[in-house]
Design an enzyme around this catalytic site. Structure first.
Site, mmCIF file in Angstrom:
data_model
loop_
_atom_site.group_PDB
_atom_site.id
_atom_site.type_symbol
_atom_site.label_atom_id
_atom_site.label_comp_id
_atom_site.label_asym_id
_atom_site.label_seq_id
_atom_site.Cartn_x
_atom_site.Cartn_y
_atom_site.Cartn_z
ATOM 1 C CG ASP A 1 -2.103 0.960 1.012
ATOM 2 O OD1 ASP A 1 -2.070 1.754 0.047
ATOM 3 O OD2 ASP A 1 -3.050 0.929 1.811
HETATM 4 C C1 BGC Z 1 -4.928 3.449 0.260
HETATM 5 C C2 BGC Z 1 -5.034 2.446 -0.874
HETATM 6 C C3 BGC Z 1 -4.896 3.150 -2.191
HETATM 7 C C4 BGC Z 1 -3.569 3.889 -2.217
HETATM 8 C C5 BGC Z 1 -3.278 4.597 -3.513
HETATM 9 C C6 BGC Z 1 -3.715 4.357 0.116
HETATM 10 O O1 BGC Z 1 -3.831 5.436 0.999
HETATM 11 O O2 BGC Z 1 -4.889 2.768 1.482
HETATM 12 O O3 BGC Z 1 -6.258 1.768 -0.791
HETATM 13 O O4 BGC Z 1 -4.994 2.238 -3.239
HETATM 14 O O5 BGC Z 1 -3.590 4.863 -1.178
HETATM 15 O O6 BGC Z 1 -4.038 5.723 -3.668
#
Ligand code: BGC
Length: 807
Positions: free
Chosen positions: A298
């Protein structure tokens, strides 16, 4: 001299060109050869993404210049502590991230975009008047409420087409963490409290999305069940709860749908960051489940880049210079082996090889948004849940044409939640728009009063980027109409609607007061409107435009009907109107239980209390960075999953705790009768069927749920568990359908910690054919000879003794 230099230069250029020509090329030469040709510098670059606005890859100056959706200053403050939603401007403007290209080896970048309610990119771009809006489809919790795999698959197909036509390769979706607590700020993106339902809905979504030749990233793997402290919280749980509740849905998706990629989560499990856990990403995911794809972090997840690569977390997103430096150093000094790095690189390359960008797909930037609006409108109405309908209040009688709409959300409908799950759609149809489209009229006075209130309140809010505002600002309390306003409306309208709105987002969890519970102004509005309308012999309908489970027990007696509309995407108001007019007969059922009160939920005592958290402080100073503080903070730095396997109905059923609306509950405008149950056993396969008859007056669909109650003699077992479900076709009045649900004995297995294996118990079982978790219509007994289904690795065990809830 100059001539000599020129000649030498030309020779050097020629040599480089020759080298490049001779260098192996991705797709033409074996992947192993391409990997072998990479320098350490290239390997280190390739294992991390190209950064995002404000974080390398693109200078801060560029990023600020280009940033359209969020303010980079806010982003920077927040990012170091709570992670941040990705945004690059490299290949597709506003996509979440991009991988590193190595042109000399024929390796292009590929583009990852959020997810999960649709594609999230910037809707406008510099230098062109063309727009790049995407369809906001219904949120995950609504899609799970359809219990309709074919329909979810068709939503995935439409969404995946936008991924493809907007030049992206991988959608960062579906999100499928378990609803451990109703208070988790991201439950709207997730599907259910039940791993079987979550797994089946996710698998259907993945198949639909990937049928376009694009990939998914199933997230967040795993046990990412709260937002407060999310960057470092240690989810501490028994091996059984981990395997049965928090991993099982992911296992189902991996085995059934073959996702291209998986996103590891921010949190730790039993002491180790998931993105740094070899046990999770290699032993369990690959060795035990046979996952063949790629794992990405993530955004800014984990702490140790080298440990991530060693664990099998192939790609570090969005990519930061310090990660590249750490990997390069470790490759150069041998602390990271070539073999470990090469395995990750190979998996990334294999993903690139099947991506549209590698195949040079000529995307149009013009998906058929009109056709997709129809898909979202129809899927949203199928997932809305009719909770109450006294005296056939709904569908609305033909003579009821004038509506008084209370609650500012009626006019400012919520299409979906915030954060990375927030799609940039071209429009949102509100409840009022939807009903106007269907021929109703509205009380203009109420409209003006509500909109003025909302504008005034919004003006008083601090000026923050939408991203940060979503994470830290409480929802504006609803407007409580005065007695005069209510009375004036009774006289001139046929019926009242009250919309209760809730929004939530990643980065923070929900508060009990004014969010899970109704606020004081909402309670007052509910009471006063219902009293005034009932006195005049007129009815009141409540529409819940909410992102997750809320308290209903204290007020549900007041209105005549309650429709749980969830957040239905950009066509939400039209979808609600379709149900209110009877064009669509509701057939959604709850994917999570509605408890009587938040204190009845067993995880509540081990869940952060958002009212005690200073959200701004959390963002700038951070929680969860273990080691920074002397004492770890309970429920922020670590959370004990003391309820074990007793999540949702597994708890309420097993401990006899009454709920407001049970798991699997949902009403229809018609009635269904269940008859003729048949159970057959062939080897390890058990098949249950029954006849479902529409015994009411209008056409409708029915979700049939199959629970199994195990003997529970040699093992601790919940009272019953969902083991299958099916939805009928649209049945005309009087018509029947035979519904068949099959499962193997392996599906009934529980995780035995002592032997680290999945085992079934011997003895007498009951197959329960049900309309909800508390509405069992038919029962068929069967016996089973217990066996060990599979022995697995004894890994990811808790490091502390947990006091586990037991029957
Ligand atoms: C989130 C993810 C997301 C990623 C990219 C993170 O803050 O937890 O779910 O895909 O950002 O935007």
């Amino acid at each position: 001299m100059n001539r000599l230099l020129l000649t030498m230069g030309m020779v050097a250029v020629a040599a480089t060109t020759l080298m490049a020509q001779n260098a192996p090329q991705l797709g033409k030469d074996p992947v192993a050869k391409v990997v072998a040709a990479m320098t350490n510098e290239e390997k280190a670059s390739f294992l991390v993404g190209t950064g995002m606005a404000g974080f390398s890859g693109m200078g801060m100056e560029d990023a600020t210049k280009n940033a359209t959706k969020t303010s980079d200053k806010d982003m920077q403050a927040a990012a170091s502590q709570i992670g941040i939603i990705g945004e690059t401007h490299q290949l597709v403007d506003g996509a979440a991230g991009t991988s590193y290209a190595i042109p000399r080896l024929g390796i292009p970048s590929f583009v990852m975009t959020d997810g999960p309610a649709g594609v999230r990119i910037n809707p406008t771009r510099k230098g062109t008047s063309q727009t790049y809006y995407c369809t906001a489809f219904p949120v995950g919790i609504l899609l799970a409420s359809t219990w309709n795999k074919a329909l979810v698959n068709s939503v995935g197909k439409a969404m995946g087409n936008e991924v493809l036509e907007y030049g992206c390769d991988v959608l960062l979706a579906p999100a499928m963490n378990i609803h451990r607590s109703p208070l988790c700020g991201r439950n709207f993106e997730y599907y259910s409290e039940d791993p079987y339902l979550a797994g089946e809905i996710s698998a259907s979504m993945v198949k639909g999305l990937q049928s376009n030749g694009v990939g998914v990233s199933v997230k967040h793997f795993a046990a990412n069940n709260q937002e407060i402290g999310r960057m470092g919280v240690d989810s501490r749980m028994s091996a059984r709860a981990l395997r049965e509740i928090y991993l099982r849905g992911f296992e189902r998706v991996v085995k059934e749908a073959n996702p291209w990629t998986i996103m590891s989560s921010y949190n730790k499990i039993n002491g180790t960051y998931t993105s740094q856990s070899y046990d999770l990403l290699t032993t369990i995911l690959r060795d035990e489940w046979g996952f063949k794809g790629m794992v990405m972090t993530d955004w800014m997840g984990g702490k140790d880049a080298v440990a991530q690569i060693k664990a099998g977390n192939d790609l570090l997103m969005p990519g930061m210079p310090n990660q590249k430096a750490a990997i390069l150093k470790a490759l150069n000094d041998g602390t990271l082996s070539q073999a470990d790095a090469n395995k990750c690189i190979t998996r990334i390359l294999n993903t690139i090889l099947i991506s549209p960008r590698y195949k040079k797909y000529a995307y149009t930037d013009k998906p058929d948004l009109k056709a997709h609006a129809v898909v979202t409108r129809n899927s949203a109405s199928e997932g809305m849940v009719l909770l109450k309908n006294d005296n056939n209040t709904l569908p609305l009688a033909k003579n009821l044409k004038k509506i008084a709409a209370f609650g500012y959300t009626s006019y400012d409908f919520i299409a979906g939640g915030g954060g990375s799950g927030d799609v940039n759609e071209a429009y949102t149809i509100s409840l009022v728009d939807g009903l106007q489209n269907a021929g109703f009229t509205f009380d203009n006075n109420l409209k003006e009063v509500n909109l003025k209130y909302l504008t005034d309140q919004k003006a008083k809010q601090p000026k923050l980027s939408p991203l940060i505002a979503g994470m830290i600002l409480k929802r504006i309390p609803d407007y409580a109409p005065t007695a005069d306003e209510i009375n004036a409306s009774v006289a001139s309208n046929d019926i009242a609607f009250i919309t209760i709105g809730r929004n939530s987002t990643e980065g923070n969890d929900r508060q009990v007061e004014g969010d899970f519970n109704l606020s004081q102004s909402e309670q007052q509005m509910m009471k006063n409107v219902c009293e005034a309308y009932h006195k005049a012999g007129k009815k009141v309908v409540v529409i819940l435009n909410v992102a997750g489970v809320i308290e209903t027990a204290s007020w549900k007696e007041l209105p005549d009907a309650i429709l749980l509309a969830w957040q239905g995407g950009q066509e939400g108001g039209n979808s609600v109107a379709d149900i209110l007019t009877g064009k669509v007969n509701p057939s959604g059922k709850l994917p999570s239980s509605f408890p009587m009160s938040i204190t009845d939920v067993p995880s509540t005592k081990n869940f952060p209390d958002a009212s005690k958290i200073d959200a701004m402080k959390m963002m700038t100073q951070g929680f969860g960075a273990s080691g920074e503080k002397k004492e770890l903070e309970k429920n922020t730095d670590y959370t004990n999953y003391e309820e074990g396997i007793y999540v949702g109905y597994r708890y309420f059923d097993s401990f006899g705790v009454k709920v407001s609306y049970p798991f699997g509950y949902g009403m229809s405008y018609t009635k269904f009768t269940y008859s003729n149950p048949v159970l057959t056993k062939k080897g390890n396969l058990i098949t249950v069927s029954c006849t479902v008859t529409n015994s009411g007056k209008v056409a409708g669909k029915e979700v049939v749920e199959l629970y199994v109650a195990a003997p529970g003699k040699t093992m601790e077992k919940p009272a019953k568990e969902l083991r299958g479900f099916a939805k009928t076709a649209l049945l005309q009045p009087g018509k029947s359908q035979v519904v068949t649900i099959s499962f193997t004995d392996a599906e009934l297995a529980s995780f035995d910690e002592a032997s680290s294996s999945w085992v079934t118990e011997s003895g007498n079982y009951q197959a329960l054919i049900a309309a909800s978790a508390t509405d069992i219509r038919l029962t068929k007994p069967f016996t089973l000879t217990g066996r060990t289904i599979e022995k697995v690795h004894k890994v990811m065990l808790p490091q502390e003794t947990l006091t586990l809830l037991k029957k």
